[in-house]
Design a protein around this motif. Structure first.
Motif, PDB file in Angstrom:
ATOM      1  N   ALA A 154       5.140  13.464   4.357  1.00  0.00           N
ATOM      2  CA  ALA A 154       4.431  14.705   3.995  1.00  0.00           C
ATOM      3  C   ALA A 154       3.703  14.589   2.661  1.00  0.00           C
ATOM      4  CB  ALA A 154       5.405  15.869   3.958  1.00  0.00           C
ATOM      5  N   ALA A 155       4.200  13.740   1.779  1.00  0.00           N
ATOM      6  CA  ALA A 155       3.607  13.661   0.443  1.00  0.00           C
ATOM      7  C   ALA A 155       2.265  12.934   0.455  1.00  0.00           C
ATOM      8  CB  ALA A 155       4.573  12.969  -0.510  1.00  0.00           C
ATOM      9  N   ILE A 156       2.028  12.086   1.447  1.00  0.00           N
ATOM     10  CA  ILE A 156       0.800  11.275   1.427  1.00  0.00           C
ATOM     11  C   ILE A 156      -0.023  11.405   2.708  1.00  0.00           C
ATOM     12  CG2 ILE A 156       1.672   9.564  -0.228  1.00  0.00           C
ATOM     13  CD1 ILE A 156       2.347   7.730   2.105  1.00  0.00           C
ATOM     14  N   ARG A 157       0.429  12.225   3.658  1.00  0.00           N
ATOM     15  CA  ARG A 157      -0.267  12.258   4.946  1.00  0.00           C
ATOM     16  C   ARG A 157      -1.664  12.878   4.845  1.00  0.00           C
ATOM     17  NH1 ARG A 157       3.312  16.694   7.276  1.00  0.00           N
ATOM     18  NH2 ARG A 157       4.594  14.983   7.975  1.00  0.00           N
TER      19      ARG A 157
ATOM     20  N   ALA B 116       0.834  -1.206   0.000  1.00  0.00           N
ATOM     21  CA  ALA B 116       0.000   0.000   0.000  1.00  0.00           C
ATOM     22  C   ALA B 116       0.868   1.255   0.000  1.00  0.00           C
ATOM     23  CB  ALA B 116      -0.924   0.005   1.215  1.00  0.00           C
ATOM     24  N   LEU B 117       1.902   1.272   0.847  1.00  0.00           N
ATOM     25  CA  LEU B 117       2.766   2.451   0.923  1.00  0.00           C
ATOM     26  C   LEU B 117       3.488   2.685  -0.401  1.00  0.00           C
ATOM     27  CD1 LEU B 117       4.265   2.092   4.514  1.00  0.00           C
ATOM     28  CD2 LEU B 117       2.653   3.826   3.706  1.00  0.00           C
ATOM     29  N   ASP B 118       3.926   1.573  -1.041  1.00  0.00           N
ATOM     30  CA  ASP B 118       4.588   1.713  -2.347  1.00  0.00           C
ATOM     31  C   ASP B 118       3.649   2.383  -3.345  1.00  0.00           C
ATOM     32  OD1 ASP B 118       6.866   0.591  -1.415  1.00  0.00           O
ATOM     33  OD2 ASP B 118       6.523  -1.407  -2.277  1.00  0.00           O
ATOM     34  N   LEU B 119       2.392   1.894  -3.375  1.00  0.00           N
ATOM     35  CA  LEU B 119       1.423   2.447  -4.327  1.00  0.00           C
ATOM     36  C   LEU B 119       1.116   3.915  -4.012  1.00  0.00           C
ATOM     37  CD1 LEU B 119      -1.110  -0.475  -4.789  1.00  0.00           C
ATOM     38  CD2 LEU B 119       0.110   0.724  -6.616  1.00  0.00           C
ATOM     39  N   LEU B 120       0.985   4.223  -2.724  1.00  0.00           N
ATOM     40  CA  LEU B 120       0.666   5.601  -2.322  1.00  0.00           C
ATOM     41  C   LEU B 120       1.795   6.543  -2.713  1.00  0.00           C
ATOM     42  CD1 LEU B 120      -0.905   4.925   1.164  1.00  0.00           C
ATOM     43  CD2 LEU B 120      -2.006   6.187  -0.696  1.00  0.00           C
TER      44      LEU B 120
ATOM     45  N   ALA C  18       0.883   0.283  11.568  1.00  0.00           N
ATOM     46  CA  ALA C  18       2.203   0.662  11.061  1.00  0.00           C
ATOM     47  C   ALA C  18       2.054   1.418   9.736  1.00  0.00           C
ATOM     48  CB  ALA C  18       3.074  -0.571  10.874  1.00  0.00           C
ATOM     49  N   THR C  19       1.078   0.981   8.919  1.00  0.00           N
ATOM     50  CA  THR C  19       0.853   1.647   7.638  1.00  0.00           C
ATOM     51  C   THR C  19       0.399   3.090   7.873  1.00  0.00           C
ATOM     52  OG1 THR C  19       0.117  -0.480   6.786  1.00  0.00           O
ATOM     53  CG2 THR C  19      -0.351   1.446   5.430  1.00  0.00           C
ATOM     54  N   LEU C  20      -0.534   3.232   8.792  1.00  0.00           N
ATOM     55  CA  LEU C  20      -1.065   4.549   9.112  1.00  0.00           C
ATOM     56  C   LEU C  20       0.044   5.466   9.644  1.00  0.00           C
ATOM     57  CD1 LEU C  20      -3.823   5.825   9.053  1.00  0.00           C
ATOM     58  CD2 LEU C  20      -4.222   5.005  11.371  1.00  0.00           C
ATOM     59  N   GLU C  21       0.863   4.925  10.541  1.00  0.00           N
ATOM     60  CA  GLU C  21       1.965   5.721  11.102  1.00  0.00           C
ATOM     61  C   GLU C  21       2.922   6.156  10.019  1.00  0.00           C
ATOM     62  OE1 GLU C  21       2.528   4.398  15.751  1.00  0.00           O
ATOM     63  OE2 GLU C  21       3.384   3.112  14.185  1.00  0.00           O
TER      64      GLU C  21
END
Lengths: 119, 365
Positions: free
Chosen positions: B76-79, B40-44, B67-70
């Protein structure tokens, strides 16, 4: 064993698209066979860590399709895996009974689909 | 037609992903899918401007929902992308923790499509408001930067007082025109015309540059408003647009400072064969001040007899003389030391006017 109300609700949530439910059941049967294998292997190896992931996924997918007995057994196994101990009657029953319950559930899903009619 | 909104569905169960994607499609959303938090983080991170919403399973292998949410909130780019947690009923305690970590909302499995629709719309609305706000702030920041740049650039061309007027609210009234008593100081060079005839253009510009630099510093130090440079002629006035109670004294002190600083310049020019002298005329009186010129090219200027008088006095001044009108002199008698020059007949002024030459100030600043 199979909560048909869950299936009916699921079908309603996709505008009565039985074809889509059929796809879901196919995906479930294909994916969960590997999960049941992985659970059996983890129990045979008494590897609690290896048990958590497949048990969790099986619990979740089974609940979505109304296979509540399988989901409940998977929940017991997931909890056991997390606790690190596979001892206890309940865990042993779940481990031994899982494959049979899963086969029964997939058969019941096929049966429900047959009754629900083709898309 | 705008592109459909894209949501990211993160769940370890393919069955669950299929259900959510199908339900999102019913709401008009496209979906990307990830099997765990790491994916998910890679895609985001690869699509921070494409994905507008995340539906995140709490318990997953590899990287779980927390952990993903944290990780999202630290990036900053996806928060800013809203996250709706998806959990089993027995996991509600975990959901509370996720909301504390910054999740927008939550859904419990099995997912009711109407509740899904309501939560998705609420999250998207909040995100779009937030995006608009951000965009607006960025525009404002850019606009402020442009104004600051223009103001800075303007200040290089206009006297700082006039640049201040142009960018202030009360400035518009002053620019429109007003009458006020001012002191005008006109300065120019003796011998400039013959110098201009014999010197190379580059040489002349060099000399003018040194002269203007020196003059400009003295004007700024004394708070004068520069009206214009015209070759060797420099017109400055005081008491406008910023009121200065001591406007006559300021003008006189500025002229004395210029005269002192002119000496070493004149000496250097003398060595190069140029004879240039410095003369000033100072007068006090009422003038009309404001925007003078035409659309596209305005100056801030002063019009009135006081301007003409100062200009005539400047033409009459010998090298190193600072000629003061009677009225200006009378206003600072105890501060300034003068010698009478007599009554001068000035072009365009009917009667001879009494004039003094400034020698110095009694109490130096």
């Amino acid at each position: 064993m199979l909560d048909e109300a869950v299936l009916a609700e699921l079908r309603t949530s996709v505008q009565g698209d039985t074809g889509f439910v059929r796809e879901l059941v196919d995906a479930y049967v294909a994916d969960s066979a590997a999960l049941v294998d992985a659970i059996d292997a983890a129990v045979a190896d008494a590897d609690a860590d290896a048990l958590v992931r497949p048990a969790h996924t099986l619990k979740s997918s089974s609940a979505t399709l109304g296979a509540m007995t399988v989901s409940g057994m998977a929940r017991t196994l997931e909890a056991a895996g997390r606790s690190g101990s596979l001892d206890g009657v309940e865990v042993r029953d779940a481990a031994e009974g899982l494959r049979g319950e899963w086969e029964a559930a997939t058969a019941a899903l096929r049966d429900w689909l047959a009754r629900a009619g083709s898309p | 037609m705008t592109d459909p909104t894209v949501a990211l569905v993160v769940d370890d169960s393919r069955v669950n992903r299929l259900v959510l994607i199908r339900q999102l499609a019913g709401l008009g959303l496209d979906a990307l899918e990830a099997e765990n938090g790491a994916e998910a983080l890679d895609l985001l991170r690869a699509n921070p401007h494409v994905i507008e919403l995340v539906l995140l399973d709490v318990i997953m292998p590899e990287l779980d929902g927390y952990a993903t949410l944290e990780a999202m909130k630290e990036d900053a780019a996806i928060r800013h992308i809203p996250v709706i947690m998806v959990s089993g009923v027995e996991e509600l305690d975990s959901v509370v923790r996720c909301i504390e970590l910054g999740a927008t909302d939550y859904l419990t499995k099995p997912i009711n499509p109407r509740i899904l629709g309501a939560r998705v719309n609420a999250s998207l609305t909040a995100k779009r408001l937030h995006d608009l706000e951000r965009e607006h702030l960025e525009q404002q920041r850019a606009l402020t930067a442009t104004i600051e740049r223009q103001r800075a650039e303007l200040a290089r061309f206009l006297s700082p007082q006039v640049a201040g007027l142009v960018s202030s609210a009360e400035g518009e009234q002053l620019l429109a025109g007003h009458r006020r008593e001012i002191t005008v100081a006109f300065c120019d060079l003796r011998g400039f015309t013959s110098f201009a005839e014999q010197a190379d253009p580059e040489e002349m510009l060099g000399v003018l540059g040194e002269y203007h630099t020196m003059m400009g510093e003295a004007i700024t130090e004394h708070g004068g408003t520069l009206e214009h440079f015209a070759g060797d002629g420099v017109m400055t006035f005081f008491n406008d647009p910023i009121p200065q109670a001591d406007h006559v004294e300021r003008a006189v002190r500025m002229a004395i400072a210029m005269r002192e600083r002119f000496a070493p310049l004149a000496q250097a020019w003398h060595k190069r064969g140029y004879e240039l002298g410095f003369g000033v005329g100072i007068a006090t009186g009422y003038a009309t001040l404001g925007r003078i010129g035409y659309e596209g090219r305005y100056d801030y200027g002063a019009i009135g007899n006081v301007v003409i008088l100062a200009s005539r006095l400047s033409s009459q001044a010998q090298a190193n003389q600072i000629l003061l009108s009677q009225r200006a002199h009378s206003m600072i008698e105890d501060v300034v030391e003068v010698e009478p020059v007599g009554d001068l007949t000035l072009k365009g002024i009917s009667r001879p006017v009494p004039v003094s030459n400034v020698l110095g100030v009694v109490t130096p600043a």
